[in-house]
Design a protein around this motif. Structure first.
Motif, PDB file in Angstrom:
ATOM      1  N   SER A 100      11.230   2.769   8.955  1.00  0.00           N
ATOM      2  CA  SER A 100      10.713   1.520   9.518  1.00  0.00           C
ATOM      3  C   SER A 100      10.594   0.440   8.454  1.00  0.00           C
ATOM      4  N   PHE A 101      10.233   0.847   7.236  1.00  0.00           N
ATOM      5  CA  PHE A 101      10.159  -0.121   6.141  1.00  0.00           C
ATOM      6  C   PHE A 101      11.531  -0.773   5.923  1.00  0.00           C
ATOM      7  N   SER A 102      12.569   0.041   5.939  1.00  0.00           N
ATOM      8  CA  SER A 102      13.923  -0.475   5.747  1.00  0.00           C
ATOM      9  C   SER A 102      14.314  -1.439   6.860  1.00  0.00           C
ATOM     10  N   ALA A 129       4.634   1.638  12.182  1.00  0.00           N
ATOM     11  CA  ALA A 129       4.206   0.227  12.224  1.00  0.00           C
ATOM     12  C   ALA A 129       3.832  -0.264  10.836  1.00  0.00           C
ATOM     13  N   GLN A 130       3.174   0.600  10.058  1.00  0.00           N
ATOM     14  CA  GLN A 130       2.826   0.230   8.691  1.00  0.00           C
ATOM     15  C   GLN A 130       4.079  -0.078   7.881  1.00  0.00           C
ATOM     16  N   GLY A 131       5.061   0.810   7.970  1.00  0.00           N
ATOM     17  CA  GLY A 131       6.310   0.594   7.245  1.00  0.00           C
ATOM     18  C   GLY A 131       7.001  -0.684   7.688  1.00  0.00           C
ATOM     19  N   LEU A 132       7.027  -0.904   9.004  1.00  0.00           N
ATOM     20  CA  LEU A 132       7.676  -2.095   9.550  1.00  0.00           C
ATOM     21  C   LEU A 132       7.031  -3.375   9.023  1.00  0.00           C
ATOM     22  N   TYR A 133       5.714  -3.466   9.155  1.00  0.00           N
ATOM     23  CA  TYR A 133       5.014  -4.680   8.734  1.00  0.00           C
ATOM     24  C   TYR A 133       5.095  -4.890   7.224  1.00  0.00           C
ATOM     25  N   GLN A 166      -2.039  -8.992   7.747  1.00  0.00           N
ATOM     26  CA  GLN A 166      -3.236  -8.830   8.568  1.00  0.00           C
ATOM     27  C   GLN A 166      -2.986  -7.851   9.710  1.00  0.00           C
ATOM     28  N   SER A 167      -1.813  -7.955  10.324  1.00  0.00           N
ATOM     29  CA  SER A 167      -1.465  -7.017  11.397  1.00  0.00           C
ATOM     30  C   SER A 167      -1.394  -5.596  10.862  1.00  0.00           C
ATOM     31  N   ALA A 168      -0.851  -5.435   9.651  1.00  0.00           N
ATOM     32  CA  ALA A 168      -0.773  -4.107   9.034  1.00  0.00           C
ATOM     33  C   ALA A 168      -2.165  -3.545   8.810  1.00  0.00           C
ATOM     34  N   ALA A 169      -3.114  -4.399   8.397  1.00  0.00           N
ATOM     35  CA  ALA A 169      -4.496  -3.944   8.179  1.00  0.00           C
ATOM     36  C   ALA A 169      -5.113  -3.467   9.487  1.00  0.00           C
ATOM     37  N   GLU A 170      -4.856  -4.181  10.580  1.00  0.00           N
ATOM     38  CA  GLU A 170      -5.396  -3.776  11.880  1.00  0.00           C
ATOM     39  C   GLU A 170      -4.723  -2.499  12.374  1.00  0.00           C
ATOM     40  N   GLU A 171      -3.432  -2.348  12.070  1.00  0.00           N
ATOM     41  CA  GLU A 171      -2.743  -1.107  12.440  1.00  0.00           C
ATOM     42  C   GLU A 171      -3.304   0.076  11.649  1.00  0.00           C
TER      43      GLU A 171
END
Length: 214
Positions: A121-123, A65-69, A87-92
């Motif tokens: 996921s980042f890609s 999820a971190q990579g995705l966001y 912000q979503s990444a921070a909550e994840e």
């Protein structure tokens, strides 16, 4: 504020990936942390291994999820969408830390494939972001919907005595639903059927199967 060059942005993302995979990433500052994360429930060896396997899957999911966001935020065109992704990444990150602490308490390890999950996921996130914000938000919505299914399944499988892990997953469930709702309200596009029903479920199955053991 100085606009970062492509090289600077990639170096920032490399630093973020190292924090996510190998260190303790910064939390959001919320006061919703489940209590007694290091508590060791009265579990049999079989129950402990089951709980650890499930929490390792959840931890790997949060790495992804971190990579995705982060990938989506880097390519987002609308500043509000970019801020929402960050912000979503921070909550994840909260979820990432909670699952990591539970794995330690259960005497187990994180997935050794976490670097693969992050950069893969980042890609995907960067590709979704490049396609446009509506498609990127649609990817978030569909991803969160699938995560919610996994969490519901894990809540049923966890040993009843492991109340702390249950508490962690319940808070994660609430947050994931919130992220899905925000993405939908922001104008998420519905992804094509092959992506929603074939590609994403298949990728998820491979990831969860490997993370449970490796």
């Amino acid at each position: 504020m100085r606009r970062l060059s492509l090289l600077d942005s990639l170096l920032v993302e490399l630093d973020q990936s190292m924090r996510t995979v190998h260190a303790k990433p910064p939390v959001s500052g919320r006061s919703v942390t489940p209590e007694n994360l290091t508590s060791r429930a009265d579990l049999t060896d079989k129950e402990r291994k089951l709980a650890a396997s499930l929490m390792r899957i959840n931890h790997a999911g949060e790495v992804a999820a971190q990579g995705l966001y982060r990938g989506q935020a880097m390519k987002a065109r609308d500043p509000e969408v970019k801020l929402q992704m960050e912000q979503s990444a921070a909550e994840e990150n909260d979820h990432l830390n909670w699952c990591g602490e539970r794995l330690t308490a259960l005497g187990s390890h994180k997935s050794f494939l976490n670097p693969v999950w992050y950069w893969g996921s980042f890609s995907l996130g960067a590709l979704a972001g490049a396609a446009g914000d509506r498609w990127s938000l649609g990817f978030v919505k569909e991803t969160e919907d699938q995560v919610l299914k996994h969490i519901n399944n894990h809540l049923q499988k966890l040993p009843p005595q492991d109340k702390v892990s249950h508490s962690v997953l319940l808070q994660m469930k609430q947050d994931e639903q919130h992220h899905a709702d925000i993405a939908e309200a922001a104008g998420a596009a519905k992804l094509p059927f092959p992506i929603r029903k074939i590609l994403m479920p298949l990728t998820s199955k491979i990831m969860t199967g490997l993370s449970a053991k490796i």
